[in-house]
Design an enzyme around this catalytic site. Structure first.
Site, short mmCIF file in Angstrom:
data_model
loop_
_atom_site.label_atom_id
_atom_site.label_comp_id
_atom_site.label_asym_id
_atom_site.label_seq_id
_atom_site.Cartn_x
_atom_site.Cartn_y
_atom_site.Cartn_z
N GLU A 85 0.86 -1.19 0.00
CA GLU A 85 0.00 0.00 0.00
C GLU A 85 0.89 1.23 0.00
OE1 GLU A 85 -4.11 1.49 2.16
OE2 GLU A 85 -3.15 -0.38 2.74
N GLU A 110 -1.99 0.17 13.58
CA GLU A 110 -3.17 0.54 12.82
C GLU A 110 -4.45 0.24 13.60
OE1 GLU A 110 -4.94 -0.21 8.32
OE2 GLU A 110 -3.57 -1.69 9.20
#
Length: 903
Positions: free
Chosen positions: A495, A767
């Site tokens: 990502e 996260e």
């Protein structure tokens, strides 16, 4: 001449007084430091036609304010005294940041030198500062003489060997100066006569390539020599042509190079060596593949010794291919500092996992690469895999990387000693698994090199609690790892994109930790350029998805939130001027997609990754209505438009947005607030956003804050917020008198909390609140980064409320500021410092037996308000004098106070 004895005595006294006075003035002479031009120190290459100068003042005196400055600019360092380009004269003002150049038009490619001196309110004048410089770039299309070139044969595979380009040239005269102007499609490393140029990595950087492409300028006066010379450039796929979320060639398939070497002789003549089809090219170099996600394969047997020197025989190389279709109009210099190598970390241990794998532990989750030096037989290989964590059994874990391989392969050529680090790939890791000739690696011959944009650390935060200190450590390292040219969401899986919601949520914390002014000045240009025609802001910037995805509340509001916060924290009005149109377009998008001023359309991420109980049997998951969130951010962005329009003197816009804000708030209350003042979404995030953005009538706010507190207590003093609610949670509690509850959340050690990951050994921010679950298993492997800075936004509250350093809304850039520490949570001391645009602010406090000591440093040319904690009694200053006020206004200097705390 005869002078009587009494007259002699008085004359000596008089002269002595003058002498001592001069000595005192000299001793207190202000000293200038940290001089910058457009956020940078001595920038080589800017296309800002009216650059601005900033400086800081240090003085041993208290209460020092600048009263005037004088700037002089010259074309050569030896001409500064005469200021042959511009001399401001003595300008009466206290302005010392972003002072604009006001001379004749600046010329492309010229270097300009500048100095400044200041006068203070004590009658002192500083020495002239050390000479600084800035250098202009190629300001017009016609300044480019080079042609774009590409490799001899078009690329046929997705990840091909890195192409090499070279050109020899002869210098026949004595050199005065030499500059290389260079950029590429893809990433480049440049060499002259075998020497790598500069210490920057991943140049030319990542921008919205279809709209602007950065180029760099190198002073190569020392590298170019009289006689035969060679220039060589190596390219890598990078962001331009490489893998982005499983797709390739978004910006283009074929790599390309543009380079222009300009050599000026002492007689004034020039030699220009530019890329064209006389350059030579090969793909037979050692980098066989390079990919940002997957790593690099390097075959040392294919190294071309001295390939960038004039002696190298390139008869087998093919002519490069020039491409006239590639343009020049979007070439720009960069306002941001480069990506550099910073710390080098030694392994803390090498061990064998239960599966029998050899793994290196560097003790810190980081972003960068490994650098090793060892030997092996020709043809042997070392293979390295990178991971952030070990699994429950202690084995190497990479499932959360998704498709990213994070693999390096090095093939030995058989020399006595060989060294290597990657060139066009970076990894996110703490652990490295070694295969192949793994016995050749030990604790002495491998290091981890930390890479990130060169942002000086500006913040320091330390308390009596080791877990809170580790949390601050994790926040800072999360920032380092994800501020690599763009503010990425994560640095390890497939990502690594510039997610806008993460960036806006974390901006204020980032600006405490490090000087991010140049970094965000660069990125916000791409936010503006990538904005869709309808005003929506993409989810990620630079934007690369082929279909238009954007306009999500809290993500797209980056268009308004960062410019305003940037102005507040750095005092740079120009960012409001540059971004104003983009800000207005975003607000118009929200208005256009509203029905009767209610924004209840479109896709929204909502309060991303909020807390959800594993066994949500009673339906208590903290799901906040996404359109309630959207309406709250709508109101917030409109308020920021009012603020920006006021600063820029756009009175008509102020009135327009004030009218719109009232309608937006009315629509919010009508749709989402019951008659009794309860929100239809009873979550922590709903109440936090409604209160933070003043969406509720003033009379309803105290009860809303109490409902927020009740909700938190119903979860046994745990938070349930996600990406959008978390940054404001403790701020709202502090604002409405629930400071103890804010501390309770901060100090909470069980899941979900900020300290839960710390208790699990985290060295960066996760996260998810439970990236590693309480039983040691992992969260969803498809979205479980262990280096994801968004939840680190609590750092701002820590600096502002624990440390007490707060900006003033009336004087941006910390020209004025507030010192108002609020001790709690059982902490017995906090040492907080922040290097502001004007100098170092310090707020240190400690508590001993109910008595608190507060030490404050206020930089020269600033003022501060000191607010003592509520209930403080018997306040005394450093001289023992009693202070009767609960709030003091002070000028620059060092101050110390002691007082009793309320029991």
């Amino acid at each position: 001449m005869y002078i009587s004895t009494p007259v002699k005595t008085y004359l000596c006294l008089f002269l002595g007084i003058i002498f001592l006075g001069n000595m005192n003035a000299s001793a207190a002479k202000p000293i200038l430091y940290d001089l910058k031009c457009e956020h940078l120190t001595n920038p080589i290459g800017t296309d800002v036609l009216i650059p601005r100068f900033s400086w800081k003042i240090n003085s041993s005196d208290n209460g020092v304010m600048q009263t005037a400055y004088e700037i002089r600019v010259s074309s050569e360092i030896g001409k500064l005294k005469n200021a042959d380009v511009w001399k401001s004269g003595k300008v009466t003002t206290d302005a010392s940041i972003f002072v604009p150049y006001n001379g004749n038009a600046l010329q492309a490619k010229n270097r300009y030198y500048w100095q400044v001196r200041v006068w203070d309110n004590k009658g002192n004048v500083s020495d002239w500062s050390e000479a600084q410089f800035w250098e202009m770039g190629l300001l017009k299309r016609e300044n480019w003489k080079a042609k774009w070139i590409q490799q001899a044969e078009e690329k046929t595979v997705q990840s091909a060997p890195s192409p090499l380009f070279r050109k020899t040239f002869e210098v026949g005269k004595t050199i005065k100066k030499a500059r290389l102007y260079i950029t590429s499609h893809g990433l480049y490393e440049a060499y002259i006569n075998g020497e790598r140029l500069g210490d920057a990595h991943f140049t030319p950087g990542w921008t919205s390539y279809h709209k602007r492409l950065q180029y760099q300028i190198y002073d190569v006066s020392e590298q170019v020599k009289k006689g035969n010379n060679a220039i060589g450039v190596m390219l890598g796929d990078g962001w331009f042509s490489g893998n982005l979320m499983g797709g390739h060639h978004f910006y283009g398939k074929d790599l390309a190079l543009l380079a222009q070497l300009e050599i000026t002789y002492t007689d004034g003549s020039q030699l220009i060596v530019s890329t064209d089809d006389t350059w030579k090219n090969t793909t037979n170099g050692p980098i066989r593949t390079s990919d940002l996600y997957n790593g690099e394969t390097y075959d040392a047997n294919m190294e071309l010794h001295n390939w960038a020197t004039p002696e190298f025989a390139d008869a087998n190389w093919k002519p490069a291919r020039s491409n006239a279709s590639l343009g020049f109009d979007h070439l720009v210099t960069s306002p941001a500092p480069p990506v550099l190598a910073h710390e080098r970390l030694k392994p803390i241990k090498i061990f064998t996992t239960p599966k029998g794998e050899k793994v290196i532990d560097f003790g810190q989750n980081l972003v960068g690469w490994i650098d090793f030096k060892t030997s092996a037989k020709a043809g042997d290989s070392l293979v390295f895999y990178h991971a952030e964590v070990l699994d429950k059994q202690g084995n190497f874990y990479t499932n959360n990387l998704r498709s990213a391989k994070q693999r390096l392969v090095y093939k030995f050529k058989g020399d006595k000693s060989e060294s290597y680090h990657p060139h066009f790939s970076f990894q996110g890791f703490r652990y490295v698994k070694v295969e192949g000739a793994k016995e050749n690696i030990d604790l002495t011959n491998i290091e981890a090199v930390v890479l990130h944009t060169a942002m000086p650390q500006t913040g320091h935060f330390e308390t009596s609690d080791t877990l809170i200190n580790q949390l601050q450590h994790n926040i800072l390292w999360g920032q380092k790892g994800n501020f690599l040219d763009v503010p990425t969401d994560c640095p390890q899986r497939d990502e690594r994109l510039g997610w806008t919601g993460d960036a806006q949520a974390f901006f204020n914390t980032a600006a405490f930790n490090m000087d991010v002014s140049g970094f965000f000045a660069k990125w916000m240009v791409d936010v503006k350029l990538d904005q869709f025609d309808n005003g929506a802001i993409p989810h990620v910037v630079p934007y690369y998805w082929r279909d238009k995805q954007g306009g999500s509340a809290g993500w797209a509001d980056v268009a308004t939130i960062i410019p305003w916060n940037f102005y507040q924290l750095y005092g740079d009005k120009r960012i409001l001027e540059d971004q104003y149109e983009s800000m207005a377009k975003w607000v118009k998008f929200m208005a256009d997609n509203s029905t009767k001023d209610l924004w209840n359309k479109g896709f929204h991420f909502g309060d991303w990754l909020f807390y959800t109980p594993a066994d949500d049997v009673d339906g208590r998951a903290a799901v906040t209505d996404k359109y309630l969130i959207a309406q709250a951010f709508f109101g917030h962005s409109v308020q920021l438009m009012i603020n920006a329009a006021s600063i820029l003197g756009k009175d008509a816009d102020v009135k327009k947005y004030e009218d719109l804000l009232q309608k937006v708030k009315t629509a919010f209350v009508n749709e989402y607030v019951t008659e009794s003042g309860r929100l239809v979404s009873g979550t922590q995030t709903a109440y936090v956003l409604a209160l933070q953005f003043d969406m509720l009538p003033e009379e309803l706010r105290p009860q809303a804050a109490q409902r927020l507190a009740d909700n938190i207590n119903s979860y046994q003093q745990h938070l349930t917020t996600g990406f959008l609610g978390t940054p404001y949670l403790c701020h709202v509690l502090s604002r409405f008198g629930h400071e103890d509850l804010a501390y309770a959340l901060l100090m909470q050690k069980t899941y979900p909390s900020w300290l839960y990951p710390v208790s699990k050994g985290a060295t960066t921010i996760w996260e998810r609140w439970d990236g590693i679950k309480q039983d040691g298993s992992f969260q969803n492997e498809h979205m479980n980064s262990f280096n994801h800075y968004a939840y680190g936004a609590i750092g701002e509250w820590m600096y502002q409320q624990i440390g007490g350093i707060q900006p003033s809304v009336n004087a941006p850039g910390y020209k004025e500021f507030i010192i108002a520490p609020k001790p709690g949570g059982g902490l017995t001391f906090a040492n907080t410092a922040f290097e502001s645009a004007y100098g170092k602010i310090v707020s240190n406090w400690k508590i001993d037996a109910g008595k608190m000591t507060l030490e404050v440093h206020v930089p020269s040319n600033t003022t501060a308000k000191i607010q003592f904690p509520e209930g403080a009694t018997e306040v005394k200053d450093a001289t023992g004098n009693t202070v009767s006020e609960t709030q003091l206004s002070v000028n620059s200097g060092k101050y110390s106070y002691t007082f009793n705390l309320a029991q």
